[in-house]
Write a protein that holds these residues in place. Structure first.
Motif, mmCIF file in Angstrom:
data_model
loop_
_atom_site.group_PDB
_atom_site.id
_atom_site.type_symbol
_atom_site.label_atom_id
_atom_site.label_comp_id
_atom_site.label_asym_id
_atom_site.label_seq_id
_atom_site.Cartn_x
_atom_site.Cartn_y
_atom_site.Cartn_z
ATOM 1 N N PRO A 195 24.278 44.019 32.094
ATOM 2 C CA PRO A 195 25.231 44.756 32.923
ATOM 3 C C PRO A 195 26.569 45.019 32.230
ATOM 4 C CG PRO A 195 24.044 43.211 34.296
ATOM 5 C CD PRO A 195 23.633 42.932 32.865
ATOM 6 N N ILE A 196 27.097 44.045 31.520
ATOM 7 C CA ILE A 196 28.397 44.222 30.858
ATOM 8 C C ILE A 196 28.316 45.324 29.802
ATOM 9 C CG2 ILE A 196 28.114 42.456 29.067
ATOM 10 C CD1 ILE A 196 31.037 41.591 29.708
ATOM 11 N N GLU A 197 27.179 45.430 29.101
ATOM 12 C CA GLU A 197 27.001 46.476 28.086
ATOM 13 C C GLU A 197 26.895 47.851 28.730
ATOM 14 O OE1 GLU A 197 24.516 43.890 24.781
ATOM 15 O OE2 GLU A 197 23.455 44.671 26.541
ATOM 16 N N GLU A 211 29.664 50.841 28.071
ATOM 17 C CA GLU A 211 29.260 52.158 27.556
ATOM 18 C C GLU A 211 29.666 53.265 28.525
ATOM 19 O OE1 GLU A 211 25.474 54.714 25.872
ATOM 20 O OE2 GLU A 211 25.198 52.572 26.260
ATOM 21 N N PHE A 212 29.491 53.031 29.832
ATOM 22 C CA PHE A 212 29.901 53.998 30.849
ATOM 23 C C PHE A 212 31.393 54.305 30.717
ATOM 24 C CE2 PHE A 212 31.548 54.874 35.114
ATOM 25 C CZ PHE A 212 30.732 55.905 35.525
ATOM 26 N N CYS A 213 32.204 53.272 30.624
ATOM 27 C CA CYS A 213 33.654 53.472 30.496
ATOM 28 C C CYS A 213 34.007 54.177 29.189
ATOM 29 C CB CYS A 213 34.384 52.127 30.589
ATOM 30 S SG CYS A 213 34.325 51.371 32.242
ATOM 31 N N ASP A 214 33.353 53.804 28.117
ATOM 32 C CA ASP A 214 33.615 54.441 26.826
ATOM 33 C C ASP A 214 33.272 55.929 26.845
ATOM 34 O OD1 ASP A 214 34.427 51.987 25.810
ATOM 35 O OD2 ASP A 214 32.565 51.624 24.699
ATOM 36 N N GLU A 222 28.562 65.029 33.883
ATOM 37 C CA GLU A 222 27.092 65.055 33.927
ATOM 38 C C GLU A 222 26.491 64.015 32.985
ATOM 39 O OE1 GLU A 222 24.164 65.984 35.767
ATOM 40 O OE2 GLU A 222 25.826 66.988 36.721
ATOM 41 N N SER A 223 27.156 63.726 31.867
ATOM 42 C CA SER A 223 26.624 62.747 30.911
ATOM 43 C C SER A 223 26.631 61.330 31.481
ATOM 44 C CB SER A 223 27.404 62.792 29.603
ATOM 45 O OG SER A 223 28.659 62.160 29.744
ATOM 46 N N LEU A 224 27.342 61.119 32.591
ATOM 47 C CA LEU A 224 27.420 59.800 33.215
ATOM 48 C C LEU A 224 26.298 59.570 34.228
ATOM 49 C CD1 LEU A 224 31.272 59.837 33.679
ATOM 50 C CD2 LEU A 224 29.975 58.628 31.911
ATOM 51 N N ARG A 225 25.602 60.619 34.603
ATOM 52 C CA ARG A 225 24.544 60.537 35.620
ATOM 53 C C ARG A 225 23.507 59.450 35.332
ATOM 54 N NH1 ARG A 225 22.796 63.919 39.704
ATOM 55 N NH2 ARG A 225 24.306 65.517 39.095
ATOM 56 N N GLU A 263 40.570 59.180 29.605
ATOM 57 C CA GLU A 263 39.941 58.144 28.798
ATOM 58 C C GLU A 263 40.181 56.804 29.459
ATOM 59 O OE1 GLU A 263 40.222 56.353 24.234
ATOM 60 O OE2 GLU A 263 41.411 58.079 24.797
ATOM 61 N N TYR A 264 39.189 55.926 29.367
ATOM 62 C CA TYR A 264 39.337 54.557 29.833
ATOM 63 C C TYR A 264 39.489 53.670 28.595
ATOM 64 C CZ TYR A 264 37.359 55.789 34.454
ATOM 65 O OH TYR A 264 37.113 56.322 35.691
ATOM 66 N N VAL A 265 40.506 52.825 28.604
ATOM 67 C CA VAL A 265 40.672 51.829 27.550
ATOM 68 C C VAL A 265 40.474 50.466 28.210
ATOM 69 C CG1 VAL A 265 42.236 50.803 25.873
ATOM 70 C CG2 VAL A 265 42.268 53.279 26.259
ATOM 71 N N THR A 266 39.388 49.812 27.859
ATOM 72 C CA THR A 266 39.081 48.513 28.446
ATOM 73 C C THR A 266 39.930 47.450 27.753
ATOM 74 O OG1 THR A 266 36.822 49.240 28.868
ATOM 75 C CG2 THR A 266 37.240 46.864 28.952
ATOM 76 N N LYS A 267 40.719 46.745 28.547
ATOM 77 C CA LYS A 267 41.542 45.660 28.016
ATOM 78 C C LYS A 267 40.810 44.324 28.130
ATOM 79 C CE LYS A 267 44.992 46.698 26.536
ATOM 80 N NZ LYS A 267 45.266 47.243 25.207
#
Length: 136
Positions: free
Chosen positions: A4-6, A10-13, A21-24, A63-67
């Motif tokens: 799940p974490i991966e 990847e979704f956030c990246d 559409e690429s997130l579907r 953009e999402y930057v995961t901290k």
């Protein structure tokens, strides 16, 4: 199968690709997405439409930057900075905490928690830099 974490990372990246559409493939057909204080989007089609609308609101960046990211089984928590460009070209960072539930390899629930007035204040040119967590 990815953990799940991966999947969530990847979704956030992928948000930087600015292609809803690429997130579907990451979302279950009956997934629920909600920014707290706003109505939920229920179902993958509604979520994709919501994300496409958000991307259209901020045409120059998103953009999402995961901290920080942590998982306990199927629940993944993210601490992110969601980057958007203001009308003057300034990149703004909206601090967001997100909760994702991943079952059978897809996101079934996604809830984001943030100050919903912050993006509006940023877009009107208000200096909100002191409201972003120190060190980010």
């Amino acid at each position: 199968m990815p953990q799940p974490i991966e999947i969530v990372q990847e979704f956030c990246d992928r948000m930087v690709q600015r292609d809803a559409e690429s997130l579907r493939p990451f979302l279950a057909d009956d997934a629920v997405y909600q920014n707290t204080g706003m109505p939920a989007s229920v179902g993958v089609d509604a979520i994709i439409a919501n994300l496409a609308g958000q991307l259209a609101m901020f045409p120059d960046s998103y953009e999402y930057v995961t901290k920080n990211i942590a998982a306990d089984g199927e629940v993944v928590l993210t601490e992110r900075l969601d980057l958007i460009n203001g009308p003057d070209g300034t990149v703004h960072a909206v601090p967001v905490m997100g909760t994702f539930v991943v079952r059978d390899g897809t996101i079934t629930r996604w809830t984001d928690y943030f100050d919903t007035s912050l993006p509006r204040r940023m877009m009107t040119g208000e200096d909100v830099s002191a409201l972003v967590p120190a060190g980010y």
